[in-house]
Design an enzyme around this catalytic site. Structure first.
Site, PDB file in Angstrom:
ATOM      1  N   HIS A 290       0.828  -1.211   0.000  1.00 32.80           N
ATOM      2  CA  HIS A 290       0.000   0.000   0.000  1.00 32.80           C
ATOM      3  C   HIS A 290       0.857   1.253   0.000  1.00 32.80           C
ATOM      4  O   HIS A 290       1.904   1.321   0.631  1.00 32.80           O
ATOM      5  CB  HIS A 290      -1.011  -0.004   1.154  1.00 32.80           C
ATOM      6  CG  HIS A 290      -0.454   0.060   2.536  1.00 32.80           C
ATOM      7  ND1 HIS A 290      -0.143   1.252   3.167  1.00 32.80           N
ATOM      8  CD2 HIS A 290      -0.179  -0.912   3.441  1.00 32.80           C
ATOM      9  CE1 HIS A 290       0.274   1.009   4.394  1.00 32.80           C
ATOM     10  NE2 HIS A 290       0.284  -0.287   4.589  1.00 32.80           N
ATOM     11  N   ASP A 302       6.304   1.167   6.522  1.00 30.85           N
ATOM     12  CA  ASP A 302       4.895   0.810   6.443  1.00 30.85           C
ATOM     13  C   ASP A 302       4.172   1.815   5.556  1.00 30.85           C
ATOM     14  O   ASP A 302       3.748   2.851   6.027  1.00 30.85           O
ATOM     15  CB  ASP A 302       4.290   0.783   7.841  1.00 30.85           C
ATOM     16  CG  ASP A 302       2.831   0.364   7.856  1.00 30.85           C
ATOM     17  OD1 ASP A 302       2.377  -0.249   6.867  1.00 30.85           O
ATOM     18  OD2 ASP A 302       2.147   0.652   8.854  1.00 30.85           O
ATOM     19  N   GLU A 336      -5.103   1.798   2.862  1.00 33.42           N
ATOM     20  CA  GLU A 336      -5.005   0.542   3.624  1.00 33.42           C
ATOM     21  C   GLU A 336      -5.121   0.813   5.111  1.00 33.42           C
ATOM     22  O   GLU A 336      -5.759   0.057   5.853  1.00 33.42           O
ATOM     23  CB  GLU A 336      -3.676  -0.155   3.324  1.00 33.42           C
ATOM     24  CG  GLU A 336      -3.528  -1.522   3.985  1.00 33.42           C
ATOM     25  CD  GLU A 336      -3.029  -1.482   5.433  1.00 33.42           C
ATOM     26  OE1 GLU A 336      -3.164  -2.499   6.139  1.00 33.42           O
ATOM     27  OE2 GLU A 336      -2.498  -0.435   5.867  1.00 33.42           O
ATOM     28  N   GLU A 337      -4.489   1.893   5.564  1.00 39.55           N
ATOM     29  CA  GLU A 337      -4.434   2.159   7.003  1.00 39.55           C
ATOM     30  C   GLU A 337      -5.813   2.432   7.596  1.00 39.55           C
ATOM     31  O   GLU A 337      -6.001   2.318   8.804  1.00 39.55           O
ATOM     32  CB  GLU A 337      -3.501   3.338   7.297  1.00 39.55           C
ATOM     33  CG  GLU A 337      -2.042   3.102   6.919  1.00 39.55           C
ATOM     34  CD  GLU A 337      -1.358   2.035   7.756  1.00 39.55           C
ATOM     35  OE1 GLU A 337      -2.027   1.420   8.624  1.00 39.55           O
ATOM     36  OE2 GLU A 337      -0.159   1.802   7.550  1.00 39.55           O
ATOM     37  N   ASP A 364       3.324  -6.295   3.627  1.00 37.80           N
ATOM     38  CA  ASP A 364       2.963  -5.203   4.542  1.00 37.80           C
ATOM     39  C   ASP A 364       3.400  -5.521   5.965  1.00 37.80           C
ATOM     40  O   ASP A 364       2.762  -5.107   6.929  1.00 37.80           O
ATOM     41  CB  ASP A 364       1.452  -4.943   4.495  1.00 37.80           C
ATOM     42  CG  ASP A 364       1.062  -3.668   5.241  1.00 37.80           C
ATOM     43  OD1 ASP A 364       1.943  -2.824   5.480  1.00 37.80           O
ATOM     44  OD2 ASP A 364      -0.120  -3.538   5.596  1.00 37.80           O
ATOM     45  N   HIS A 434       3.805   2.733  12.718  1.00 38.10           N
ATOM     46  CA  HIS A 434       2.870   3.840  12.974  1.00 38.10           C
ATOM     47  C   HIS A 434       3.446   4.913  13.897  1.00 38.10           C
ATOM     48  O   HIS A 434       2.707   5.582  14.614  1.00 38.10           O
ATOM     49  CB  HIS A 434       1.557   3.315  13.577  1.00 38.10           C
ATOM     50  CG  HIS A 434       0.766   2.445  12.649  1.00 38.10           C
ATOM     51  ND1 HIS A 434      -0.473   1.927  12.988  1.00 38.10           N
ATOM     52  CD2 HIS A 434       1.030   1.975  11.398  1.00 38.10           C
ATOM     53  CE1 HIS A 434      -0.929   1.209  11.987  1.00 38.10           C
ATOM     54  NE2 HIS A 434      -0.026   1.218  11.006  1.00 38.10           N
TER      55      HIS A 434
END
Length: 472
Positions: A290, A302, A336-337, A364, A434
């Protein structure tokens, strides 16, 4: 199986020539497993060529350099942001410049949330400024903030037992980190569970395996019929400190201010490119990562790494002059998140052709030194994948694990399509996941080379075999 041709630059160009008879009759494979093993073993030379190009040859460090250029230029790429749309347009041009085929953008609608200014100040038993990151889709606080005593709990069960104490307070979850899948439920549902017992806001201990005073954001979900309350992650260190204070009987008061806002959904795109199959072009092996990220750090790990080794897989195959029997399709997902929003819309748009998807692949979980592949599929498909993994012996990445699901490919897997995910160092991954620490400094070009080689070998061989992977 025979492989022909070389260029003067030393890059091998391989032309696969299949001379066997048809092996389907009334839709049923006529191959014995021994014949399948022999077929896959014939890819030994092409696998070595891909590995050599990716790890030691002219493509060495290419995925790392491409990724660093994008994330240094654009930065983080939150759903609905101008940064994400800029990144999509850059990748659309990059894929065309790389001479991939059928490069196009597929429109989708995605969420648009902005965190705004945010802060948390412990007022009692002493003054202490806390590091926080608001959680995706959270509402904001009133302008003056929310000032309240905190209630510290370690689980939802404890919260329910102490429900009478929670009304009018800020719930602080100091849940232990067991693993991501178990601990993330507090981030996803913490606000809802706190609101059910009358809390004014919730603060969640960051879901991470390691912390150097680093808050970790992520998506959270409200529930119909339950009041929406502001919610943010705090550091492991602060969650533990507040828990110690409360355990001593101290009254802990926090002032929380969050300027978060939710806006209407906006237009965006999944980004697609292909190497069109030479024999069964309607059949597909999908490789993906993503392109969106959270709004902190650079989104390099990420999922910049996963997106860029997926691009690299097609580049390696193209550079070697290979064209598999079925189509290799690269998809760079959007949003995606926020829960696989772009991928779900892709599935809705393409599921009519589900019988033509042989394998869906998603990277991912980082692109550190791979341990192997996680795979979900029938036992027959698993046996075939184990044989394919043997081709990666030169780089010692041969293990096949279970649970190949990923957010963006789960729709296909649930519908019966075999799926695979790259597996590597999850402790390291969730240390930076994140957070503001998700930058190019986390990435290792040599490890990305190996990850790209794994991705390219597996996708090419599955795309070039005469048969699709069998399903249940």
């Amino acid at each position: 199986m025979k492989f022909l041709g070389f260029t003067s630059t030393g890059v091998v160009h391989l032309l696969t020539i299949y001379t066997g008879a048809a092996i389907y009759q009334n839709g049923v494979s006529q191959n014995t497993f021994q014949e399948i093993k022999e077929e896959i073993a014939h890819y030994k030379d092409v696998a070595k060529a891909i590995i050599n190009l990716a790890v030691y040859g002219e493509a060495q460090n290419r995925s790392y350099e491409r990724l660093s250029l994008l994330v240094d230029t654009v930065g983080p790429r939150l759903s609905g942001s101008k940064n994400l749309e800029k990144a999509i347009q850059i990748m659309y041009q990059n894929l065309q410049d790389d001479r991939l085929e059928n490069v196009h953008l597929e429109p989708v609608k995605i969420p648009h949330w902005e965190r705004g200014e945010e802060s948390a100040m412990m007022l009692e038993p002493r003054l202490h400024k806390m590091a926080i990151l608001g959680l995706g889709s959270s509402i904001g606080t009133p302008h003056e903030g929310i000032t309240a005593e905190v209630l510290v709990v370690t689980s939802f069960d404890e919260l329910r037992r102490r429900a009478s104490e929670a009304r009018g307070k800020i719930v602080v979850y100091n849940q232990p980190y067991v693993n991501y899948s178990k601990s993330v439920q507090y981030r996803v549902s913490g606000a809802v569970e706190a609101a059910k017992v009358g809390a004014l806001a919730s603060l969640i201990r960051s879901v991470t395996s390691f912390s150097i005073y680093s808050p970790h954001t992520g998506i959270q979900k409200y529930q119909d019929g339950v009041p929406k309350i502001p919610t943010a992650c705090i550091t492991v260190e602060d969650a533990e400190m507040v828990a110690r204070m409360a355990s001593r009987g101290s009254r802990v008061v926090v002032q929380l201010k969050m300027g978060a806002k939710n806006y209407p959904d906006v237009d965006s795109f999944n980004t697609v490119a292909e190497i069109i199959g030479r024999k069964y072009p309607e059949q597909v092996v999908l490789v993906s990562g993503h392109l969106d990220s959270w709004d902190v750090g650079q989104g390099a790990m990420d999922d910049g790494g996963g997106a860029f080794i997926s691009w690299e897989a097609l580049s390696l195959i193209k550079d070697l002059g290979l064209r598999p029997k079925r189509t290799l399709r690269l998809v760079l997902w959007t949003a995606e998140e926020q829960g696989g929003i772009g991928a779900f819309q892709y599935y809705q748009q393409h599921k009519a052709n589900i019988s033509n998807y042989s394998l869906v692949m998603e990277s991912d979980l980082g692109t550190f030194l791979p341990s192997g592949l996680q795979f979900t599929g029938s036992e027959k498909a698993r046996a075939i994948m184990k044989e394919v993994m043997k081709l990666l012996q030169p780089i010692n990445v041969t293990q096949l694990f279970t649970a190949g699901e990923g957010t963006d490919i789960s729709f296909w897997i649930q519908a019966g399509v075999p799926g695979a995910s790259l597996l590597d160092d999850l402790y390291k991954y969730f240390s930076f996941h994140h957070s503001r620490g998700d930058t190019m400094t986390v990435m290792d070009p040599e490890q990305m080379n190996v990850a790209a080689a794994v991705w390219a070998v597996v996708s090419y061989v599955i795309a070039d075999r005469e048969e699709m992977l069998p399903r249940n």
